[in-house]
Design an enzyme around this catalytic site. Structure first.
Site, PDB file in Angstrom:
ATOM      1  N   HIS A  56      -7.516  -0.754   4.283  1.00 50.68           N
ATOM      2  CA  HIS A  56      -8.109  -0.023   5.417  1.00 50.68           C
ATOM      3  C   HIS A  56      -9.203  -0.814   6.128  1.00 50.68           C
ATOM      4  O   HIS A  56     -10.305  -0.319   6.337  1.00 50.68           O
ATOM      5  CB  HIS A  56      -8.697   1.312   4.953  1.00 50.68           C
ATOM      6  CG  HIS A  56      -7.703   2.229   4.348  1.00 50.68           C
ATOM      7  ND1 HIS A  56      -6.541   2.592   4.985  1.00 50.68           N
ATOM      8  CD2 HIS A  56      -7.681   2.867   3.149  1.00 50.68           C
ATOM      9  CE1 HIS A  56      -5.863   3.417   4.197  1.00 50.68           C
ATOM     10  NE2 HIS A  56      -6.521   3.587   3.091  1.00 50.68           N
ATOM     11  N   HIS A 110     -10.553   3.254  -6.016  1.00 56.80           N
ATOM     12  CA  HIS A 110     -10.498   4.165  -4.868  1.00 56.80           C
ATOM     13  C   HIS A 110     -11.701   5.095  -4.896  1.00 56.80           C
ATOM     14  O   HIS A 110     -12.085   5.603  -5.947  1.00 56.80           O
ATOM     15  CB  HIS A 110      -9.204   4.981  -4.910  1.00 56.80           C
ATOM     16  CG  HIS A 110      -8.884   5.681  -3.624  1.00 56.80           C
ATOM     17  ND1 HIS A 110      -9.615   6.749  -3.152  1.00 56.80           N
ATOM     18  CD2 HIS A 110      -7.910   5.454  -2.693  1.00 56.80           C
ATOM     19  CE1 HIS A 110      -9.111   7.164  -2.004  1.00 56.80           C
ATOM     20  NE2 HIS A 110      -8.073   6.389  -1.705  1.00 56.80           N
ATOM     21  N   HIS A 131       1.992   4.839  -1.739  1.00 56.68           N
ATOM     22  CA  HIS A 131       1.795   6.002  -2.599  1.00 56.68           C
ATOM     23  C   HIS A 131       3.188   6.459  -3.041  1.00 56.68           C
ATOM     24  O   HIS A 131       3.977   6.921  -2.212  1.00 56.68           O
ATOM     25  CB  HIS A 131       1.106   7.137  -1.843  1.00 56.68           C
ATOM     26  CG  HIS A 131      -0.283   6.826  -1.388  1.00 56.68           C
ATOM     27  ND1 HIS A 131      -1.400   7.442  -1.922  1.00 56.68           N
ATOM     28  CD2 HIS A 131      -0.752   5.970  -0.439  1.00 56.68           C
ATOM     29  CE1 HIS A 131      -2.488   6.989  -1.326  1.00 56.68           C
ATOM     30  NE2 HIS A 131      -2.114   6.086  -0.421  1.00 56.68           N
ATOM     31  N   LYS A 190      -6.289  -0.526  -8.952  1.00 59.68           N
ATOM     32  CA  LYS A 190      -6.759   0.004  -7.673  1.00 59.68           C
ATOM     33  C   LYS A 190      -8.054   0.784  -7.885  1.00 59.68           C
ATOM     34  O   LYS A 190      -8.096   1.738  -8.662  1.00 59.68           O
ATOM     35  CB  LYS A 190      -5.695   0.926  -7.070  1.00 59.68           C
ATOM     36  CG  LYS A 190      -6.160   1.748  -5.882  1.00 59.68           C
ATOM     37  CD  LYS A 190      -6.454   0.872  -4.661  1.00 59.68           C
ATOM     38  CE  LYS A 190      -6.988   1.696  -3.490  1.00 59.68           C
ATOM     39  NZ  LYS A 190      -6.020   2.682  -2.991  1.00 59.68           N
ATOM     40  N   HIS A 198      -6.377  14.019   1.544  1.00 54.17           N
ATOM     41  CA  HIS A 198      -7.522  13.891   0.640  1.00 54.17           C
ATOM     42  C   HIS A 198      -8.035  15.232   0.139  1.00 54.17           C
ATOM     43  O   HIS A 198      -9.186  15.352  -0.270  1.00 54.17           O
ATOM     44  CB  HIS A 198      -8.614  13.054   1.300  1.00 54.17           C
ATOM     45  CG  HIS A 198      -8.198  11.628   1.467  1.00 54.17           C
ATOM     46  ND1 HIS A 198      -8.292  10.702   0.451  1.00 54.17           N
ATOM     47  CD2 HIS A 198      -7.619  10.980   2.513  1.00 54.17           C
ATOM     48  CE1 HIS A 198      -7.809   9.545   0.867  1.00 54.17           C
ATOM     49  NE2 HIS A 198      -7.395   9.688   2.112  1.00 54.17           N
ATOM     50  N   HIS A 214       0.867  -1.189   0.000  1.00 49.42           N
ATOM     51  CA  HIS A 214       0.000   0.000   0.000  1.00 49.42           C
ATOM     52  C   HIS A 214       0.898   1.233   0.000  1.00 49.42           C
ATOM     53  O   HIS A 214       1.030   1.935   0.989  1.00 49.42           O
ATOM     54  CB  HIS A 214      -0.913  -0.016   1.226  1.00 49.42           C
ATOM     55  CG  HIS A 214      -1.989   1.015   1.184  1.00 49.42           C
ATOM     56  ND1 HIS A 214      -3.199   0.842   1.815  1.00 49.42           N
ATOM     57  CD2 HIS A 214      -2.060   2.237   0.601  1.00 49.42           C
ATOM     58  CE1 HIS A 214      -3.955   1.905   1.631  1.00 49.42           C
ATOM     59  NE2 HIS A 214      -3.277   2.771   0.890  1.00 49.42           N
ATOM     60  N   ASP A 227       0.701   2.813   3.638  1.00 53.11           N
ATOM     61  CA  ASP A 227      -0.041   3.998   3.179  1.00 53.11           C
ATOM     62  C   ASP A 227       0.893   5.207   3.155  1.00 53.11           C
ATOM     63  O   ASP A 227       0.565   6.289   3.636  1.00 53.11           O
ATOM     64  CB  ASP A 227      -1.257   4.260   4.063  1.00 53.11           C
ATOM     65  CG  ASP A 227      -2.369   5.006   3.329  1.00 53.11           C
ATOM     66  OD1 ASP A 227      -2.157   5.391   2.167  1.00 53.11           O
ATOM     67  OD2 ASP A 227      -3.438   5.212   3.924  1.00 53.11           O
TER      68      ASP A 227
END
Length: 567
Positions: A272, A219, A136, A217, A320, A134, A360
């Site tokens: 998550h 999302h 980024h 993925k 986010h 996971h 993450d």
């Protein structure tokens, strides 16, 4: 025969069967189950030691002897805790057993010759390189942080510090996938990129798989509707790649039951579950009862401490792209952060109901802390829940095998790369991490990547010996130029390999093919395949597994923390 007392023996050759070793400053103890070395025939390198010509070293040529041997290592893996020598040839593990000179020593399975290099692992722990699924990919500097924590494989998405990559693990489109694959050639770590899976039509998804994506993925920030989920899984089934999903926190396009219905009992990796990273609020945690869902959670909520909740709101707003002046954005962020489900996350990991732990990275998680927080969680659970069945005083092997599988073999199985990495087993890429027990899980001593050291604790390069201060992690020869490409692996889909992506992009690294992703079930998650009946109270957020209320207190002190990071 003259016998050494245990203390002297352990100091010379490391502990043996029945001996216990404490992991860092935790309350976790590992007990050695089997010793493949032979008493009186142990090999060791150094002045006046055994590995010398005609003694522990024979005269075999390169075809017969190994390139590298790790001597007298304590191996901790999902399959056991043993003491053995590890032989490596051409960057792969070829032997786990007894090394030495077969001309004069009994029981030798790993031949040492003039062409053999040695890493002394007496009293040290060897584990498989960690796998973070996971990630980024926000900045390339993450790679050194990951390596120096013991990670050797990263799977995820991103294109740098774009707004999309800050929030989602997607490398979208053919052009970006191509550029990131080319960039990966310069990074001394295994990498696989996930494309953007949020599309209700298949054409763009197929393009990304052909371009070299290891998987897709879905999302919520791009859209996690029933239509996108169904389409993405249809494509994945056709091309044998994995789908990872971050579900719909706001329940805009349906509730958890809607998502489960859209999945249609097909295999999917659920991010998550639970934590505070997102997903159907408040009951995404229920998804861990399903056999077709491979559940993971991320490290910022592990373990549950007195500071966990407080730090998450600001993290959520930044990652986010939310506005702290908009009430609806604040409400969105707060809907994710629930003390009750965060506490339940710890317990579900300890039960083996949550199968994987990942980072993450820079998107509400820390890429250098996955291994650290895994063992902090194991320690917390031992203190709060006691020993697991089969464990006893100075023996936490059952719990240790469960937790190490969460960031090694299970992520590898989930993403179809377990034939290449994920464990200390013969035939696999020699991605190994060497730890001093007192620093286990915190600061590895050195990281072997594809049979060559790529990162290590190292002192002043101008000193007369390797150890004078300043001592910190530095990249080693295995991380440079063509040696890097010969020891790292880029993971892609079979279809992209077949259409010539490697040649078209002029990739120089080893290539690994993701395979056998679509028939995996939670039953295949090693030491972590419990499927409890889950309940979440929508008003109080109380979580129950098989009728048992999952409650644990946040801790105010954790091991493996300040005493290790003063400098």
């Amino acid at each position: 025969m003259n016998m050494l007392n245990k203390k002297i023996y352990a100091e010379m050759y490391g502990p043996t069967v029945g001996d216990s070793v404490r992991l860092a400053d935790t309350d976790l103890w590992v007990k050695i189950e089997k010793d493949f070395t032979i008493y009186g025939e142990e090999v060791k390198f150094g002045g006046g030691k055994v590995i010398r010509d005609g003694m522990g070293q024979g005269q075999m040529n390169n075809k017969e002897c190994v390139d590298l041997v790790l001597t007298n290592a304590i191996i901790i893996d999902y399959w056991g805790v043993i003491k053995a020598d590890i032989g490596i040839n051409n960057g792969r593990i070829v032997g786990i057993g007894k090394s030495g000179n077969p001309d004069i020593q009994p029981g030798v399975t790993i031949y040492i010759g003039p062409g053999t290099e040695v890493i002394s692992a007496e009293g040290k722990i060897v584990t498989a390189g960690g796998i973070d699924v996971h990630v980024h990919f926000i900045c390339p500097q993450q790679i050194e942080e990951a390596l120096s924590s013991g990670m050797t494989t990263l799977i995820g998405g991103g294109t740098g510090p774009t707004t999309g990559s800050n929030a989602t693990t997607c490398t979208p489109g053919v052009w970006f996938i191509s550029r990131m694959l080319q960039a990966a050639d310069a990074l001394p770590i295994n990498i696989g990129f996930t494309g953007k899976g949020s599309s209700a039509l298949p054409e763009s998804l197929i393009e990304q798989i052909h371009a070299g994506a290891i998987g897709l993925k879905v999302h919520e920030d791009w859209g996690a509707t029933p239509a996108t989920i169904d389409c993405c899984l249809n494509v994945a089934d056709n091309f044998d790649v994995q789908v990872s999903i971050h579900t719909d926190t706001l329940n805009e396009s349906g509730f958890l039951e809607t998502t489960i219905s859209a999945i249609k009992n097909r295999t999917i990796h659920a991010y998550h579950v639970e934590g505070a990273g997102g997903g159907h609020s408040p009951d995404i945690i229920r998804i861990c009862e399903l056999n077709n869902v491979l559940p993971s959670s991320t490290n910022p909520t592990l373990p549950y401490t007195i500071n966990t909740v407080d730090e998450h709101l600001d993290m959520m707003m930044v990652c986010h792209n939310l506005n702290c002046n908009l009430p609806e954005d604040i409400a969105f962020a707060e809907s994710r952060i629930r003390r009750e489900t965060i506490a339940a996350e710890d317990i579900l990991h300890d039960l083996g109901a949550l199968s994987m732990i990942s980072s993450d990275s820079q998107a509400m998680g820390r890429i250098g802390e996955t291994i650290l927080r895994t063992w902090q969680t194991a320690h917390k659970m031992k203190l709060q829940r006691g020993s697991l069945l089969g464990d006893d005083q100075y023996n936490d092997n059952t719990r240790i095998k469960r937790y190490i599988a969460k960031y090694t073999i299970n992520p590898a199985i989930t993403h179809g790369i377990a034939h290449e990495v994920g464990s200390v087993e013969i035939g696999k890429l020699a991605d190994l991490v060497l730890w001093s027990p007192v620093f286990f899980g915190v600061k590895p001593e050195l990281i072997v990547k594809g049979g060559m050291i790529v990162s290590s604790v190292m002192g002043d390069p101008n000193a007369s010996i390797p150890t004078p201060q300043p001592v910190y992690y530095r990249l080693m020869f295995g991380s440079y130029d063509l040696a890097k490409c010969a020891t790292r692996m880029t993971f892609i889909s079979q279809s992209s390999y077949d259409v010539g992506v490697v040649e078209n992009l002029r990739l120089n690294s080893l290539i690994g093919i993701s395979k056998r992703c679509r028939n995996i079930k939670k039953d295949h998650m090693i030491n972590n395949n419990l499927k409890p009946v889950m309940e979440v109270d929508p008003q109080t957020y109380e979580v129950r597994a098989n009728g048992e209320l999952l409650v644990c207190e946040p801790v105010s002190v954790v091991p493996m923390s300040q005493r290790y990071f003063l400098f």
